[in-house]
Design a protein around this motif. Structure first.
Motif, PDB file in Angstrom:
ATOM      1  N   GLU A 150       0.614  -1.049   0.087  1.00  0.00           N
ATOM      2  CA  GLU A 150       0.560  -0.192   0.218  1.00  0.00           C
ATOM      3  C   GLU A 150       1.209   1.302  -0.362  1.00  0.00           C
ATOM      4  O   GLU A 150       2.322   1.102   0.872  1.00  0.00           O
ATOM      5  CB  GLU A 150      -0.464  -0.009   1.113  1.00  0.00           C
ATOM      6  N   THR A 188       1.122   5.540  -1.086  1.00  0.00           N
ATOM      7  CA  THR A 188       0.603   6.815  -1.166  1.00  0.00           C
ATOM      8  C   THR A 188       1.505   7.709  -0.959  1.00  0.00           C
ATOM      9  O   THR A 188       2.994   7.962  -0.806  1.00  0.00           O
ATOM     10  CB  THR A 188       0.181   7.330   0.353  1.00  0.00           C
ATOM     11  N   SER A 209       2.051  11.897  -3.340  1.00  0.00           N
ATOM     12  CA  SER A 209       1.258  13.062  -2.541  1.00  0.00           C
ATOM     13  C   SER A 209       1.936  14.121  -4.153  1.00  0.00           C
ATOM     14  O   SER A 209       3.562  13.616  -4.130  1.00  0.00           O
ATOM     15  CB  SER A 209       1.378  13.605  -1.724  1.00  0.00           C
ATOM     16  N   TYR A 259      -8.606  10.093  -6.011  1.00  0.00           N
ATOM     17  CA  TYR A 259      -7.968  10.990  -5.296  1.00  0.00           C
ATOM     18  C   TYR A 259      -8.550  11.946  -4.195  1.00  0.00           C
ATOM     19  O   TYR A 259      -9.366  11.134  -4.381  1.00  0.00           O
ATOM     20  CB  TYR A 259      -7.407  11.887  -6.313  1.00  0.00           C
ATOM     21  N   HIS A 260      -7.478  12.179  -3.497  1.00  0.00           N
ATOM     22  CA  HIS A 260      -7.721  12.539  -2.869  1.00  0.00           C
ATOM     23  C   HIS A 260      -7.693  14.588  -2.376  1.00  0.00           C
ATOM     24  O   HIS A 260      -6.445  15.043  -2.461  1.00  0.00           O
ATOM     25  CB  HIS A 260      -7.318  12.680  -1.110  1.00  0.00           C
ATOM     26  N   THR A 288      -3.143  13.616  -2.792  1.00  0.00           N
ATOM     27  CA  THR A 288      -2.613  12.794  -2.809  1.00  0.00           C
ATOM     28  C   THR A 288      -3.528  11.358  -2.936  1.00  0.00           C
ATOM     29  O   THR A 288      -4.607  11.077  -3.260  1.00  0.00           O
ATOM     30  CB  THR A 288      -2.594  12.198  -0.974  1.00  0.00           C
ATOM     31  N   GLU A 312      -3.804   7.308  -2.729  1.00  0.00           N
ATOM     32  CA  GLU A 312      -3.610   6.009  -1.078  1.00  0.00           C
ATOM     33  C   GLU A 312      -4.454   4.373  -2.531  1.00  0.00           C
ATOM     34  O   GLU A 312      -5.384   4.848  -2.659  1.00  0.00           O
ATOM     35  CB  GLU A 312      -4.517   6.216  -0.645  1.00  0.00           C
ATOM     36  N   TRP A 330       0.237  -0.159  -4.397  1.00  0.00           N
ATOM     37  CA  TRP A 330       1.500   0.137  -5.505  1.00  0.00           C
ATOM     38  C   TRP A 330       1.729   0.547  -6.763  1.00  0.00           C
ATOM     39  O   TRP A 330       1.384   2.028  -7.272  1.00  0.00           O
ATOM     40  CB  TRP A 330       2.590   0.113  -4.553  1.00  0.00           C
ATOM     41  N   VAL A 355      -1.702   3.315  -8.040  1.00  0.00           N
ATOM     42  CA  VAL A 355      -1.935   4.830  -7.858  1.00  0.00           C
ATOM     43  C   VAL A 355      -0.282   5.078  -8.236  1.00  0.00           C
ATOM     44  O   VAL A 355      -0.417   6.471  -8.603  1.00  0.00           O
ATOM     45  CB  VAL A 355      -1.155   4.844  -6.347  1.00  0.00           C
ATOM     46  N   SER A 358       4.971   6.784   1.934  1.00  0.00           N
ATOM     47  CA  SER A 358       4.564   6.620   2.547  1.00  0.00           C
ATOM     48  C   SER A 358       4.639   4.866   1.773  1.00  0.00           C
ATOM     49  O   SER A 358       4.111   4.964   0.758  1.00  0.00           O
ATOM     50  CB  SER A 358       3.721   7.047   3.910  1.00  0.00           C
TER      51      SER A 358
END
Lengths: 429, 429
Positions: free
Chosen positions: A43, A45, A47, A114-115, A126, A128, A131, A134, A387
């Motif tokens: 997983e 993230t 950014s 997306y965020h 970001t 999440e 891997w 994203v 991360s």
């Protein structure tokens, strides 16, 4: 007047910036396949990070328009022609670079959510998820932000001002190409997708390079343009691999091994010109000093931070110490290049090793000085894995201006990788 | 891709340079109507004269291609839309500028035969026939030769070299326009049809002038572009009128009267802004000294040779001596203008008289320095009436470099018009 084209364009609710999942860098797809095979449960993230805080992105770009563009990307899937090309084309002289299981997965892929949040004059953006899913957001997100910023500035200009703006920009690119044409034995590719002025502009730049440089132009990192213009797709791997592998390391010993583990996996998958070392994630000197011998057998090295001439010298010395002939090796320069730097580096190293250049932002986005307040000057926007499985990533590089990660983790990485004083170099793009 | 357009273009055996009989200067049509009315039986010969003998036209331009272009012009006739526009449009604020009898004749016109012969590196190109018919060859013939010469040079260039060439030329024109934009009260028109780089280029220049200068741009001399772009068609009369009237004069006394006879005919036909004196055919000073008083009542004067500032001073002084207010008069500069000269002349005369500019070749054909050996630099090509009813014409002008005619006739004209020493000025375009 081509009525059909105009009517067709009217059908779009928006004018999409990204119209294809392969409007991305070739090395993303290579890395994606590697991650899909070796780390499918990770997983991560990603950014957005605007290193040029003086460029107020959230002030320049409307949030609604940004969401429309990102939503549009989520609606994309691989087209049949794109799939055929990826499956059937020769990359780096090799057929079936992309394996059937990866292609099946890719054909069914839609990009994950997306965020997006506005924080002051900047956007927090970001991604999440898994891997290998994203990671495909990175180039698209950057290209969308760069082009929306271009459009915001261009929006106030009249038709003739626009024509003359592009006339000037074209003249500038062509003059650069004319200078490059004079360099004997040059080998140069377009690496400018992520921070391009716009898609059509990158497409023009690639065609201009091909027309002006002939065989000195070796290809583009952009898969869509490579497919359409029938030029080579170029690229190998990037910092995200060692960054995520390192974040996943259970202890300091595993951390010290992580950058080599990455290349060990790559070694199994690729040979020849795809075996290019990217040594600077946690400092080039330490990386080479502690590298296993099989790495010295790789084809080349990519210099992406720090003083490029100094690090190329280090690489040549390293090969010689390991009993390798630098004339059989390749040094690829890819950091903040423009014509003078390219000519200088080529002059210094051609004849001592094979030299290539991955020319990025100052090829596809050099609009410096062309509008008032330099509103179209390129700026330093990146989108990074921050991360992995909940643990922060770290990048040090050979230029402390490019370092990223939490302070305590940076300190730990510096200790583990034995980083001392580093030379600060201004980051332009 | 617009297939229909491409297929349509394939239908042309050639790519025609002149596609309309009104792709010519507006003043040609005004003069044509005047000649049609006043001198319909006059036989005139027009001839091409390349004052830039260093440009080997017959070496650059294929004779077959030249013939195809000229033959194509002979196949043209006035279209219904063109006729409607000429009949119905307002010119200089006036409806029905072109009378029904003239329009009927014009609608049935096809241009008369041409005579073309290669002599060394130059072409001998002449047009013999009724004055009002052969006079319409002048602008077309010049534009064809200029554009074939451009095409010959462009023919060896690649697609991107061409794009960049035009990018540079556009940038240059736009920078000129930006300089002109800063001149308060400027009044400027395009006079660049005859020695344009090409039709599409002139069309672009006119649009750029309109976009960049707004109301400071008063129009174009080109009727076709004026019609399509909905800008004013501009122009009054030219040297061919006094040249032919003078050639027809029976003796020296009639010769001395001829330049005023021309304007007397014009006076009956036109008023207001169409009453513009062109005084330099046989020397401005003598012309003004001997002019009848009614001419001082005309609206303005056009300065087309010699030192423009000096002759504008002469004109202002002349008006004052004749009891006229120079502030109510207009001085039109039209000889060899570029931006610096325009700014200088405007600075000198704005506020003392009304000032306008007819900007020609250095608007529509400034490709100086843009290709090797300056192969696209404009040059001094003209097409003049050289005889009328078998008698040679003469032009003296205020610059002996522009004089033309047989030596004995030049001597006679100089005596009749009292021409002494004249200042030599280099002719650029």
């Amino acid at each position: 007047m081509d009525i059909a084209t105009r009517v067709y364009n009217h059908k779009w609710k928006i004018d999409p910036i990204i119209r294809s999942l392969i409007d991305t860098d070739f090395y993303k797809l290579l890395m994606c396949q590697s991650v899909f095979r070796n780390k499918p449960q990770t997983e991560v993230t990603f950014s957005l990070i605007n290193r040029s805080t003086s460029v107020p992105l959230a002030h320049l770009i409307d949030e609604g328009e940004l969401r429309e563009q990102l939503d549009h990307i989520r609606s994309l899937s691989l087209s049949r022609g794109e799939s055929t090309w990826l499956r059937g084309n020769t990359f780096y002289g090799k057929r079936q670079m992309f394996r059937p299981d990866f292609m099946e997965w890719f054909e069914s892929l839609r990009l994950p959510a997306y965020h997006l949040e506005r924080v002051g004059d900047q956007y927090e953006l970001t991604f999440e998820g898994k891997w290998h899913e994203v990671m495909l957001w990175e180039i698209s997100a950057l290209a969308v932000l760069m082009e929306l910023r271009s459009r915001a500035v261009l929006n106030d200009m009249g038709r003739f001002e626009l024509q003359v703006l592009y006339a000037r920009a074209m003249t500038r690119v062509w003059e650069k190409i004319e200078q490059l044409r004079d360099i004997d034995g040059l080998s140069i590719a377009d690496f400018g997708t992520r921070r391009r002025h716009g898609f059509l502009w990158q497409d023009w730049c690639v065609q201009a390079m091909r027309e002006g440089l002939g065989s000195k132009f070796t290809g583009t990192s952009n898969c869509l343009i490579a497919m359409r213009r029938e030029v080579e797709a170029i690229g190998t791997n990037a910092h995200e691999l060692p960054m995520v592998y390192s974040a996943l390391a259970a202890d300091d010993a595993a951390l010290a091994r992580a950058p080599y583990d990455v290349l060990s996996d790559w070694h199994e998958e690729h040979d020849g010109n795809l075996r290019i070392i990217l040594p600077d994630t946690y400092g080039t000197q330490g990386f080479l000093d502690h590298a296993p011998d099989w790495l010295a057998g790789w084809t080349g090295i990519r210099i992406d931070s720090g003083d490029p001439a100094a690090w190329a010298e280090v690489a040549i010395k390293w090969w010689q110490e390991r009993g390798e002939d630098p004339l059989q090796k390749r040094v690829i320069f890819s950091d903040g290049l423009d014509v003078d730097k390219i000519a200088e580096l080529h002059g210094k190293f051609a004849g001592r090793t094979k030299v290539s250049f991955g020319w990025g932002t100052l090829l596809t986005n050099d609009f410096r000085g062309l509008v008032p307040d330099d509103g179209l000057a390129p700026f330093s926007l990146v989108c990074k894995a921050i991360s992995a499985n909940g643990k922060p990533t770290v990048k040090l590089s050979d230029n402390p201006e490019k370092a990223m990660g939490p302070a305590d983790e940076i300190a730990r990485y510096k200790r583990v990788f034995g980083i001392g004083e580093q030379e600060h170099i201004d980051v332009i793009v």
